[in-house]
Motif scaffolding. Structure first.
Motif, PDB file in Angstrom:
ATOM      1  N   ASP A   1       3.670  -5.610 -10.666  1.00  0.00           N
ATOM      2  CA  ASP A   1       3.196  -6.638  -9.721  1.00  0.00           C
ATOM      3  C   ASP A   1       1.903  -6.262  -9.010  1.00  0.00           C
ATOM      4  O   ASP A   1       1.748  -6.570  -7.818  1.00  0.00           O
ATOM      5  CB  ASP A   1       4.266  -6.920  -8.638  1.00  0.00           C
ATOM      6  CG  ASP A   1       5.568  -7.394  -9.236  1.00  0.00           C
ATOM      7  OD1 ASP A   1       5.497  -8.043 -10.296  1.00  0.00           O
ATOM      8  OD2 ASP A   1       6.628  -7.111  -8.662  1.00  0.00           O
ATOM      9  N   ASN A   2       1.027  -5.577  -9.676  1.00  0.00           N
ATOM     10  CA  ASN A   2      -0.219  -5.186  -9.018  1.00  0.00           C
ATOM     11  C   ASN A   2      -1.264  -4.874 -10.081  1.00  0.00           C
ATOM     12  O   ASN A   2      -1.361  -3.746 -10.558  1.00  0.00           O
ATOM     13  CB  ASN A   2       0.038  -3.961  -8.122  1.00  0.00           C
ATOM     14  CG  ASN A   2      -1.150  -3.628  -7.233  1.00  0.00           C
ATOM     15  OD1 ASN A   2      -2.099  -4.404  -7.139  1.00  0.00           O
ATOM     16  ND2 ASN A   2      -1.098  -2.474  -6.600  1.00  0.00           N
TER      17      ASN A   2
ATOM     18  N   LEU B   1       4.929   2.859  -5.144  1.00  0.00           N
ATOM     19  CA  LEU B   1       3.890   3.290  -4.207  1.00  0.00           C
ATOM     20  C   LEU B   1       3.499   2.210  -3.216  1.00  0.00           C
ATOM     21  O   LEU B   1       3.086   2.514  -2.104  1.00  0.00           O
ATOM     22  CB  LEU B   1       2.664   3.779  -4.979  1.00  0.00           C
ATOM     23  CG  LEU B   1       2.866   5.080  -5.767  1.00  0.00           C
ATOM     24  CD1 LEU B   1       1.624   5.375  -6.603  1.00  0.00           C
ATOM     25  CD2 LEU B   1       3.170   6.250  -4.840  1.00  0.00           C
ATOM     26  N   LYS B   2       3.625   0.925  -3.613  1.00  0.00           N
ATOM     27  CA  LYS B   2       3.238  -0.083  -2.618  1.00  0.00           C
ATOM     28  C   LYS B   2       4.313  -0.226  -1.550  1.00  0.00           C
ATOM     29  O   LYS B   2       4.012  -0.496  -0.392  1.00  0.00           O
ATOM     30  CB  LYS B   2       2.823  -1.418  -3.244  1.00  0.00           C
ATOM     31  CG  LYS B   2       3.844  -2.152  -4.037  1.00  0.00           C
ATOM     32  CD  LYS B   2       3.189  -3.395  -4.666  1.00  0.00           C
ATOM     33  CE  LYS B   2       3.859  -3.788  -5.969  1.00  0.00           C
ATOM     34  NZ  LYS B   2       3.774  -2.779  -7.028  1.00  0.00           N
ATOM     35  N   ALA B   3       5.575  -0.007  -1.932  1.00  0.00           N
ATOM     36  CA  ALA B   3       6.633   0.007  -0.915  1.00  0.00           C
ATOM     37  C   ALA B   3       6.476   1.254  -0.049  1.00  0.00           C
ATOM     38  O   ALA B   3       6.616   1.215   1.175  1.00  0.00           O
ATOM     39  CB  ALA B   3       8.002   0.009  -1.586  1.00  0.00           C
ATOM     40  N   GLN B   4       6.127   2.364  -0.701  1.00  0.00           N
ATOM     41  CA  GLN B   4       5.993   3.635   0.003  1.00  0.00           C
ATOM     42  C   GLN B   4       4.898   3.580   1.070  1.00  0.00           C
ATOM     43  O   GLN B   4       5.099   4.035   2.194  1.00  0.00           O
ATOM     44  CB  GLN B   4       5.690   4.736  -1.020  1.00  0.00           C
ATOM     45  CG  GLN B   4       5.773   6.146  -0.488  1.00  0.00           C
ATOM     46  CD  GLN B   4       4.586   6.472   0.384  1.00  0.00           C
ATOM     47  OE1 GLN B   4       3.484   6.008   0.157  1.00  0.00           O
ATOM     48  NE2 GLN B   4       4.827   7.269   1.404  1.00  0.00           N
TER      49      GLN B   4
ATOM     50  N   ASP C   1       0.542  -6.112   3.214  1.00  0.00           N
ATOM     51  CA  ASP C   1       0.978  -5.958   1.821  1.00  0.00           C
ATOM     52  C   ASP C   1      -0.197  -5.632   0.895  1.00  0.00           C
ATOM     53  O   ASP C   1      -0.081  -4.790   0.005  1.00  0.00           O
ATOM     54  CB  ASP C   1       1.632  -7.260   1.321  1.00  0.00           C
ATOM     55  CG  ASP C   1       3.076  -7.364   1.780  1.00  0.00           C
ATOM     56  OD1 ASP C   1       3.578  -6.403   2.404  1.00  0.00           O
ATOM     57  OD2 ASP C   1       3.689  -8.418   1.527  1.00  0.00           O
ATOM     58  N   ASN C   2      -1.323  -6.314   1.117  1.00  0.00           N
ATOM     59  CA  ASN C   2      -2.479  -6.041   0.249  1.00  0.00           C
ATOM     60  C   ASN C   2      -3.071  -4.655   0.522  1.00  0.00           C
ATOM     61  O   ASN C   2      -3.582  -4.006  -0.393  1.00  0.00           O
ATOM     62  CB  ASN C   2      -3.535  -7.131   0.413  1.00  0.00           C
ATOM     63  CG  ASN C   2      -3.143  -8.397  -0.319  1.00  0.00           C
ATOM     64  OD1 ASN C   2      -2.213  -8.388  -1.129  1.00  0.00           O
ATOM     65  ND2 ASN C   2      -3.833  -9.496  -0.033  1.00  0.00           N
ATOM     66  N   MET C   3      -2.985  -4.200   1.765  1.00  0.00           N
ATOM     67  CA  MET C   3      -3.394  -2.819   2.059  1.00  0.00           C
ATOM     68  C   MET C   3      -2.592  -1.868   1.160  1.00  0.00           C
ATOM     69  O   MET C   3      -3.142  -0.975   0.509  1.00  0.00           O
ATOM     70  CB  MET C   3      -3.133  -2.492   3.543  1.00  0.00           C
ATOM     71  CG  MET C   3      -3.350  -1.025   3.878  1.00  0.00           C
ATOM     72  SD  MET C   3      -2.316  -0.442   5.272  1.00  0.00           S
ATOM     73  CE  MET C   3      -0.695  -0.328   4.499  1.00  0.00           C
TER      74      MET C   3
ATOM     75  N   GLU D   1      -1.973   1.676  -3.569  1.00  0.00           N
ATOM     76  CA  GLU D   1      -1.253   1.980  -4.810  1.00  0.00           C
ATOM     77  C   GLU D   1      -2.217   2.040  -6.003  1.00  0.00           C
ATOM     78  O   GLU D   1      -2.116   2.925  -6.856  1.00  0.00           O
ATOM     79  CB  GLU D   1      -0.169   0.934  -5.074  1.00  0.00           C
ATOM     80  CG  GLU D   1       0.578   1.183  -6.381  1.00  0.00           C
ATOM     81  CD  GLU D   1       1.691   0.179  -6.634  1.00  0.00           C
ATOM     82  OE1 GLU D   1       1.403  -1.033  -6.656  1.00  0.00           O
ATOM     83  OE2 GLU D   1       2.853   0.614  -6.802  1.00  0.00           O
ATOM     84  N   ALA D   2      -3.156   1.084  -6.046  1.00  0.00           N
ATOM     85  CA  ALA D   2      -4.118   1.063  -7.154  1.00  0.00           C
ATOM     86  C   ALA D   2      -4.951   2.347  -7.168  1.00  0.00           C
ATOM     87  O   ALA D   2      -5.177   2.956  -8.217  1.00  0.00           O
ATOM     88  CB  ALA D   2      -5.029  -0.164  -7.041  1.00  0.00           C
ATOM     89  N   PHE D   3      -5.378   2.779  -5.975  1.00  0.00           N
ATOM     90  CA  PHE D   3      -6.137   4.039  -5.912  1.00  0.00           C
ATOM     91  C   PHE D   3      -5.258   5.211  -6.356  1.00  0.00           C
ATOM     92  O   PHE D   3      -5.670   6.049  -7.170  1.00  0.00           O
ATOM     93  CB  PHE D   3      -6.661   4.282  -4.491  1.00  0.00           C
ATOM     94  CG  PHE D   3      -7.247   5.659  -4.298  1.00  0.00           C
ATOM     95  CD1 PHE D   3      -8.344   6.070  -5.043  1.00  0.00           C
ATOM     96  CD2 PHE D   3      -6.683   6.562  -3.387  1.00  0.00           C
ATOM     97  CE1 PHE D   3      -8.890   7.355  -4.884  1.00  0.00           C
ATOM     98  CE2 PHE D   3      -7.222   7.840  -3.228  1.00  0.00           C
ATOM     99  CZ  PHE D   3      -8.320   8.226  -3.983  1.00  0.00           C
TER     100      PHE D   3
END
Ligand code: HEM
Ligand code: HEM
Length: 341
Positions: free
Chosen positions: A42-43, A120-123, A169-171, A176-178
């Motif tokens: 989802d990213n 990682l995005k939840a983290q 959320d976008n932060m 996560e992408a990085f």
């Protein structure tokens, strides 16, 4: 003479066969790192998201005090961790656990020592709000980011289809992408990919021991761990100096008695550069950590020579660190919230 030649040839054939066997055995248990940035759920990963995530990762203004960035505790100059027993955060408070490395963390099946964050995005939303880490609130973070026009432009570029892209959320998605770019190819990967010379004989002996003794039963896959939960002290519980009684691990997540003192089998890439060890951070010497694993998880006293070989193998998991240009961050404006104690 012919007999000797045959004997030599035979010996060579045998050692060649075992060299191939060792790699084949290893490939059943481990996988080399992917050569491109791994996809995350989802990213969709784009250059704009990676660049934004990098800025956020290094920005201390995500913390209430303006002191702590992700990089404070996951320092990319020192193996993606802080080399402290347990981390120091907001107001000089000491947190309860050792900071794991962010390097290759994208490859873990779940995040944290107890696996309580799915990805990682939840983290990433955790530390920003944790009172002993960055002690901030989502609203305050969004207000901080929206106060800087350059951040707003970067969020718009990273999330082009959204009306209101500057969100908590976008932060997390950008971070996560990085983090997905922080993968570190190591000599062990070159070995798995077919380069026999990538490991020394001692490292190969360590690899064989790591598999034969049973370490690889728990530390396997692409991250040599990072999935699966086991009691720390499966066979013999370490003393409270190493396994403090007040941290019961996954028990706090599942509230199931069977999960007392259960932790995620740690990912072991770059382990040689991320001392101190265990969730308590109480062990500084990798050889000591290996010997403790032998008794605690396998009921086996490893001798000095075995420990040395396993430590050598673990050293072959130290990868090439990602080259990161230190980002220049957007300047604050009159409306940027001021640091708070
Ligand atoms: C755990 C990233 C800020 C200390 C983690 C993990 C990741 C991560 C990916 C899990 C790694 C794994 O399970 O293998 C981040 C990001 C941050 C941030 C993106 C910024 C938004 C901080 C700060 C501190 C810190 C400022 C110290 C004050 C820790 C600790 C853990 C951890 C102690 C382990 C916690 C536990 O397992 O219960 N972090 N971190 N982190 N981080 Fe951070
Ligand atoms: C942690 C190595 C066997 C489960 C660790 C750590 C090392 C290690 C170096 C510390 C990681 C860190 O601090 O980041 C080894 C070696 C083994 C072995 C060399 C064989 C001699 C096992 C086995 C299991 C296991 C068989 C499962 C039954 C774990 C768990 C942790 C861990 C759950 C986290 C402990 C904590 O909460 O601090 N291992 N391991 N290990 N290992 Fe092993």
């Amino acid at each position: 003479h012919i007999a000797t030649t045959t004997a030599v040839a035979l010996v060579c054939a045998v050692s060649l066969a075992t060299a191939e066997d060792l790699r084949e055995q290893a490939l059943e248990v481990f996988r080399p790192l992917p050569s491109t940035i791994p996809a995350v759920k989802d990213n969709r990963i784009t250059t704009e998201k990676i660049e934004l995530g990098k800025a956020l990762f290094f920005d201390p203004r995500l913390s209430a005090s303006g002191v702590f960035s992700c990089n404070s505790c996951h320092n990319l100059a020192t193996g993606g961790d802080d080399n402290l027993e347990t981390s120091i955060g907001h107001g000089w408070q000491r947190g309860p656990r050792n900071a794991p490395t962010v390097l290759n963390a994208v490859l873990n099946e779940a995040q944290f020592w107890d696996g309580r964050a799915e990805d990682l995005k939840a983290q990433a939303k955790g530390p920003v709000q944790a009172s002993v880490e960055m002690a901030n609130t989502p609203d305050q973070v969004v207000a901080t980011l929206k106060s800087m026009p350059l951040y707003v432009a970067w969020f718009e570029a990273a999330f082009p289809d959204e009306d209101d892209p500057v969100t908590f959320d976008n932060m997390a998605k950008a971070i996560e992408a990085f983090e997905a770019t922080l993968i570190t190819p190591a000599p062990f990967d070159a070995y798995l990919n077919g380069d026999d010379a990538a490991l020394t004989d001692l490292e190969k002996r360590g690899l064989a021991l790591f598999m034969d003794k049973g370490c690889a039963a728990c530390h396997s896959g692409v991250n040599v761990g990072g999935h699966g939960y086991y009691p720390f002290g499966l066979i013999e519980k370490p003393g409270a100096d190493i396994l403090p009684e007040n941290d019961r691990g996954r028990f706090e997540v599942t509230k199931t008695v069977d999960d007392s003192y259960v932790f995620r089998a740690s990912p072991l890439r770059n382990i040689a550069v991320t001392a101190p060890y265990f969730h308590s951070g109480r062990v500084w010497d990798l050889g000591v950590a290996v010997a403790i694993m032998g008794t605690a998880q396998l009921g086996e006293e490893l001798d000095d020579e075995e420990v040395e070989a396993i430590v050598a193998f673990l050293g072959s998991l130290t990868g090439t660190m990602p080259a990161i240009a230190y980002p220049v961050l957007p300047p604050e404006t009159a409306t940027t919230p001021r640091p708070r104690a």
